[in-house]
Design an enzyme around this catalytic site. Structure first.
Site, PDB file in Angstrom:
ATOM      1  N   TYR A  99       0.870  -1.193   0.000  1.00 31.38           N
ATOM      2  CA  TYR A  99       0.000   0.000   0.000  1.00 31.38           C
ATOM      3  C   TYR A  99       0.902   1.236   0.000  1.00 31.38           C
ATOM      4  O   TYR A  99       1.760   1.375   0.863  1.00 31.38           O
ATOM      5  CB  TYR A  99      -0.822  -0.047   1.272  1.00 31.38           C
ATOM      6  CG  TYR A  99      -1.842   1.033   1.493  1.00 31.38           C
ATOM      7  CD1 TYR A  99      -2.784   1.350   0.523  1.00 31.38           C
ATOM      8  CD2 TYR A  99      -1.912   1.713   2.711  1.00 31.38           C
ATOM      9  CE1 TYR A  99      -3.765   2.306   0.763  1.00 31.38           C
ATOM     10  CE2 TYR A  99      -2.890   2.671   2.961  1.00 31.38           C
ATOM     11  CZ  TYR A  99      -3.812   2.960   1.984  1.00 31.38           C
ATOM     12  OH  TYR A  99      -4.772   3.892   2.225  1.00 31.38           O
ATOM     13  N   TYR A 253      -9.487  -5.530   8.967  1.00 31.93           N
ATOM     14  CA  TYR A 253      -8.200  -4.906   9.289  1.00 31.93           C
ATOM     15  C   TYR A 253      -8.384  -3.647  10.139  1.00 31.93           C
ATOM     16  O   TYR A 253      -7.728  -3.456  11.160  1.00 31.93           O
ATOM     17  CB  TYR A 253      -7.448  -4.573   7.993  1.00 31.93           C
ATOM     18  CG  TYR A 253      -6.349  -3.566   8.161  1.00 31.93           C
ATOM     19  CD1 TYR A 253      -5.077  -3.963   8.539  1.00 31.93           C
ATOM     20  CD2 TYR A 253      -6.596  -2.204   7.981  1.00 31.93           C
ATOM     21  CE1 TYR A 253      -4.076  -3.026   8.724  1.00 31.93           C
ATOM     22  CE2 TYR A 253      -5.607  -1.264   8.162  1.00 31.93           C
ATOM     23  CZ  TYR A 253      -4.348  -1.677   8.535  1.00 31.93           C
ATOM     24  OH  TYR A 253      -3.365  -0.745   8.730  1.00 31.93           O
ATOM     25  N   HIS A 254      -9.296  -2.781   9.679  1.00 37.85           N
ATOM     26  CA  HIS A 254      -9.456  -1.503  10.392  1.00 37.85           C
ATOM     27  C   HIS A 254     -10.061  -1.700  11.772  1.00 37.85           C
ATOM     28  O   HIS A 254      -9.835  -0.905  12.671  1.00 37.85           O
ATOM     29  CB  HIS A 254     -10.305  -0.544   9.564  1.00 37.85           C
ATOM     30  CG  HIS A 254      -9.713  -0.272   8.222  1.00 37.85           C
ATOM     31  ND1 HIS A 254     -10.032  -1.025   7.117  1.00 37.85           N
ATOM     32  CD2 HIS A 254      -8.792   0.629   7.818  1.00 37.85           C
ATOM     33  CE1 HIS A 254      -9.335  -0.590   6.085  1.00 37.85           C
ATOM     34  NE2 HIS A 254      -8.564   0.406   6.468  1.00 37.85           N
ATOM     35  N   LYS A 628      -9.621  16.330  17.436  1.00 31.60           N
ATOM     36  CA  LYS A 628      -9.099  15.815  16.165  1.00 31.60           C
ATOM     37  C   LYS A 628      -9.286  16.904  15.107  1.00 31.60           C
ATOM     38  O   LYS A 628     -10.387  17.409  14.926  1.00 31.60           O
ATOM     39  CB  LYS A 628      -9.899  14.587  15.706  1.00 31.60           C
ATOM     40  CG  LYS A 628      -9.768  13.349  16.531  1.00 31.60           C
ATOM     41  CD  LYS A 628      -8.479  12.580  16.389  1.00 31.60           C
ATOM     42  CE  LYS A 628      -8.071  12.178  15.003  1.00 31.60           C
ATOM     43  NZ  LYS A 628      -6.788  11.432  15.010  1.00 31.60           N
ATOM     44  N   ASP A 632      -8.232  13.698   9.320  1.00 33.28           N
ATOM     45  CA  ASP A 632      -7.680  12.503   9.946  1.00 33.28           C
ATOM     46  C   ASP A 632      -8.740  11.843  10.837  1.00 33.28           C
ATOM     47  O   ASP A 632      -9.083  12.352  11.889  1.00 33.28           O
ATOM     48  CB  ASP A 632      -6.449  12.943  10.766  1.00 33.28           C
ATOM     49  CG  ASP A 632      -5.932  11.881  11.708  1.00 33.28           C
ATOM     50  OD1 ASP A 632      -6.310  10.710  11.550  1.00 33.28           O
ATOM     51  OD2 ASP A 632      -5.135  12.246  12.597  1.00 33.28           O
ATOM     52  N   HIS A 634      -8.548   8.750  12.216  1.00 36.15           N
ATOM     53  CA  HIS A 634      -8.058   7.682  13.114  1.00 36.15           C
ATOM     54  C   HIS A 634      -8.321   8.113  14.547  1.00 36.15           C
ATOM     55  O   HIS A 634      -7.606   8.949  15.077  1.00 36.15           O
ATOM     56  CB  HIS A 634      -6.547   7.478  12.942  1.00 36.15           C
ATOM     57  CG  HIS A 634      -6.164   7.056  11.566  1.00 36.15           C
ATOM     58  ND1 HIS A 634      -5.840   7.961  10.584  1.00 36.15           N
ATOM     59  CD2 HIS A 634      -6.049   5.844  11.003  1.00 36.15           C
ATOM     60  CE1 HIS A 634      -5.541   7.303   9.473  1.00 36.15           C
ATOM     61  NE2 HIS A 634      -5.668   6.014   9.697  1.00 36.15           N
TER      62      HIS A 634
END
Ligand code: MLC
Ligand code: 5AD
Length: 751
Positions: A99, A253-254, A628, A632, A634
């Site tokens: 990636y 995955y996330h 935040k 972004d 995350h």
């Protein structure tokens, strides 16, 4: 004085009681072995050797034939436990697919071409956060994001540059795109078409997995219902026109990166897959038109056996449940094919070369679990984007496993292992229970609306942090065997991107495109897109009584409409989704005190004592806004820190995602906080933190402490302090230690 602003206060939800049994006496251990073991153990008991995993699955010291209840069958045959193909790597190894993406299309293209010439086998594009969220590079909200966490793409012209000189009929391309999936997939199709490759020949994957965006990844744009309609339209379009293309990458995955354990990851991902199948069927497609081109995506962390078992269990669950629920005729609908990525979260900023070892072990788990495609992380993961050197090592890790170790010579070598078959069955049955729970709520879309999956993952993340802070889960170089001599780590180079330069280049190309295209043609197709969006809201179905959204996006891209314009045409009808949020409480303190040494519990008492002293002095508890900024999304770090601080006794406000510095300053003043804690994972801090400090000054809040945490390269620390930050917390910071440091600093502030 300002009082609490309810807008930023987050309702809290108490952590569910632990499901994992604490007593191991009920775990059956072979009696003859127990006798042998007892002689060696002296005072301990054989049951003391049972280890309880985060999933609540006991790992026993020894397994025997009595533990195996299920025959895994053959690879390439139902229920596909041993792999989707009969021959697996013995005939064709997994695809080495790293990636990558950064800065401009030109720079990323050069990087891809070099990687392909050095052993990489497939491409995987990382787009920047502005693109993910459907903003052109000239939009004021994305100043800190353009070109930072991935490549900036605004139009088909950028897409053409990105794949210049790469034969798209031969190299398969994965694109990680979910929010702005319509313009991006459309631009890919048009870029290929204009380079002479028909869409029928395109092989690759679009991530297109919106459910997990609402759960954990946060790069959604539209509300859930129209977002699901987009996905169904993409299924319809690709089924009709792109037979070699995987229409979705259903991602666990996330979830793992956000803190899910293996069972939660497998369960929620399979439940997502079932929901997508239903969405396709509601849109008038059949299971066999779509499911053979569904693909999956797992995160692979450090729990070696568990990860292999997870992959085997997930294949069996998918085959069994799809068979049961949808009764397909084509056996390819039952075959779970997957990409894997080693865990970014498991890597550390401290002693970064240890990460090469971690990634190698994780890559081996992915391979032994039978992945079809793999990304191995670079060792500088916790510091910044990979450099040429670190990405070469990451790629070579796979090449060495693939070409030097002979691991590819046998299909599913774990089959028949007492432990592996037993563990596979344990994960399967635990995950099945959760899938049934989701189904009983009406499927994943409805379950998401209740907040259940998100909270389960956040609770799991918070417990994990507590186990690490209490050194119960060992991380070498962080909570054990830390290198006291910092210089011995060696300096690690970081990739620095000149965000301003990238943005200026993009803005120039945008204005060039806008001045050279046929504006009335663009407007006409954008109007049709808005009309189709209105029809989606009325419940009309693509192909029958409204136009397909992807087909329209392809026309718009041909006419040189931009990502931002295509998104706006839809946003004007559907609006932009703003999630409601909740915070877990109790999970941190309960896990921490349960698993801590005395000295660590004393540290907690010290934090409480300091908080009491602060409260006595000022009349209220110390208050922190966890913020935040930029695009972004995350938020694992932010959520865990917020939950942890709340459990320690701070008043905590959690700001919404995607804020500008001015918006954060306003919230901080409204909530009258003592500290603004910025969490940054996507390199926006260099632009956004100095702006926040300037904005706080503007509104007279210069007394507030600003601290920043997350992925901040060491090289940027001085810049942060010079800008006026009081503290920088890198990955691996223990929450009680950070709290004590902040309470100490508050002593010097007149509040
Ligand atoms: C494979 N083939 C075989 C075979 N093995 N044929 C005979 N014998 C064997 N043993 C055939 C397949 O049938 C297929 O042909 C072709 O070879 C390619 O194999 P594949 O298994 O389909 O591999 P691949 O093309 O690499 O596809 C793997 C995939 C796909 C299905 C998992 O979806 C994929 O590549 N996903 C990658 C997703 C990704 O990179 N995501 C990055 C996310 S990063 P045919 O004809 O059947 O096609 C991220 C981070 C963030 O998300 O930003 O948050
Ligand atoms: N280039 C390479 N790897 C990236 N990752 C994220 N963005 C990029 C990029 N632009 C990887 C990291 C991260 C995960 C989401 O994907 O490993 O943890």
């Amino acid at each position: 004085m300002h009082r609490l602003s309810s807008a930023v206060r987050v309702p809290r939800v108490a952590a569910a009681s632990r499901s994992a049994a604490r007593s191991f006496s009920s775990v059956p251990i072979d009696p003859s072995w127990s006798k042998l073991a007892q002689e060696e153990l002296k005072t301990k008991k054989p049951e003391d050797l049972v280890w309880m995993s985060a999933e609540g699955i006991p790992l026993k010291p020894v397994y025997t034939a009595a533990d195996v209840k299920t025959d895994p069958g053959l690879p390439g045959a139902f229920p596909f436990t041993r792999g989707p193909y009969a021959t697996m790597y013995t005939n064709s190894p997994w695809t080495i697919r790293q990636y990558a993406g950064f800065s401009t299309a030109e720079e990323s293209n050069a990087f891809y071409r070099q990687a392909l010439s050095r052993g990489q086998q497939g491409l995987s594009v990382a787009f920047d956060l502005a693109t993910h969220r459907g903003y052109d590079s000239d939009h004021p909200r994305v100043k800190g994001d353009v070109g930072m966490a991935g490549v900036a793409v605004d139009s088909v012209e950028d897409m053409k540059v990105l794949f210049n000189g790469i034969p798209l009929d031969k190299v398969s391309v994965s694109m990680t795109m979910n929010g702005a999936v319509l313009p991006i997939l459309a631009m890919y199709i048009v870029a290929a078409e204009e380079s002479g490759v028909d869409q029928k020949k395109l092989s690759g994957t679009i991530q297109n997995d919106i459910l997990k965006e609402f759960m954990v990844r946060n790069t959604f744009i539209f509300p859930p219902e129209p977002s699901m309609a987009i996905i169904a339209d993409i299924f319809g379009y690709t089924a009709a026109n792109m037979p070699r293309f995987n229409s979705i990458s259903i991602s666990g995955y996330h979830m793992q990166e956000a803190g899910a354990d293996a069972v939660l990851e497998a369960a929620f991902t399979i439940a997502d897959g079932i929901e997508y199948t239903r969405a396709a069927i509601s849109a008038g497609l059949t299971v066999d038109q779509v499911a053979p081109r569904f693909s999956f995506f797992w995160g692979i962390g450090m729990n070696f056996y568990m990860e292999i078992a997870k992959m085997r269990a997930a294949r069996r669950l998918w085959a069994t449940l799809i068979q049961e629920k949808f009764n397909p005729k084509d056996s390819r609908s039952l075959r779970l094919r997957t990409h894997c990525q080693t865990s970014g979260w498991s890597l550390t900023e401290q002693e970064p070369y240890n990460n090469i070892i971690r990634t190698t072990i994780e890559a081996m788990a992915a391979v032994l679990g039978g992945t079809q495609s793999l990304h191995t992380n670079s060792f500088d993961e916790a510091i910044g984007l990979p450099t040429e050197f670190s990405s070469r090592l990451a790629r070579n890790t796979q090449l060495i496993i693939q070409e030097e170790t002979q691991m590819t010579r046998v299909v599913d070598p774990w089959a028949g292992s007492y432990m592996m078959e037993s563990l596979t069955a344990d994960i399967e049955s635990k995950a099945l229970k959760i899938i049934e729970e989701v189904e009983s709520l009406g499927g994943m879309a409805k379950a998401l609306a209740t907040g259940m999956p998100k909270l389960r993952i956040e609770e799991s993340a918070t417990r994990k942090q507590a186990r690490i802070d209490a050194a119960k889960d060992v991380i070498v170089g962080v909570n054990r065997y830390a290198n006291k001599n910092k210089n011995a780590d060696g300096d690690v180079d970081v990739l620095v991107i000149d965000n301003t330069k990238v943005r200026e280049g993009q803005v120039a190309r945008l204005s060039q495109i806008k001045s050279s295209r046929d504006q009335s043609k663009v407007q006409a197709v954008l109007n049709r897109l808005s009309e189709a969006a209105r029809n989606v809201s009325k419940g009309l179905t693509a192909g029958k009584n409204r136009e397909n959204l992807l087909a329209l996006a392809v026309e718009a891209s041909r006419a040189r409409a931009t990502v931002g314009e295509i998104t706006s045409a839809l946003e004007g009808v559907w609006g932009r989704h703003a999630p409601a949020d909740r915070l877990v409480t109790g999970a941190y303190s309960s896990e921490y005190t349960r698993s801590s040494e005395d000295s660590e519990v004393k540290e907690l008492d010290l934090v409480k004592h300091e908080i009491d002293a602060f409260t006595q002095r000022t009349g209220r508890r110390p208050r922190i806004l966890v913020a935040k900024m930029g695009q972004d999304g995350h938020d694992r770090g932010a959520k865990v820190v917020a939950s942890g601080f709340a459990d320690l006794g701070f008043d905590v406000d959690v700001g919404p995602l995607f804020q500008t510095p001015a918006e954060v300053a306003k919230q901080a003043v409204e909530a009258d906080v003592h500290i603004v804690g910025v969490s940054s994972q996507a390199a926006g801090h260099r632009t956004l933190v100095p702006e926040l400090i300037a904005e706080l000054k503007k509104v007279g809040a210069q007394h507030m402490l600003v601290v920043v945490g997350g992925v901040i390269p060491r090289q940027d620390y001085d810049m942060m302090f010079d800008a006026g930050c009081s503290a920088v917390f890198g990955p691996g910071t223990r929450i009680p230690a950070a709290a004590l440091q902040l309470l100490e600093k508050l002593k010097n502030v007149d509040v």
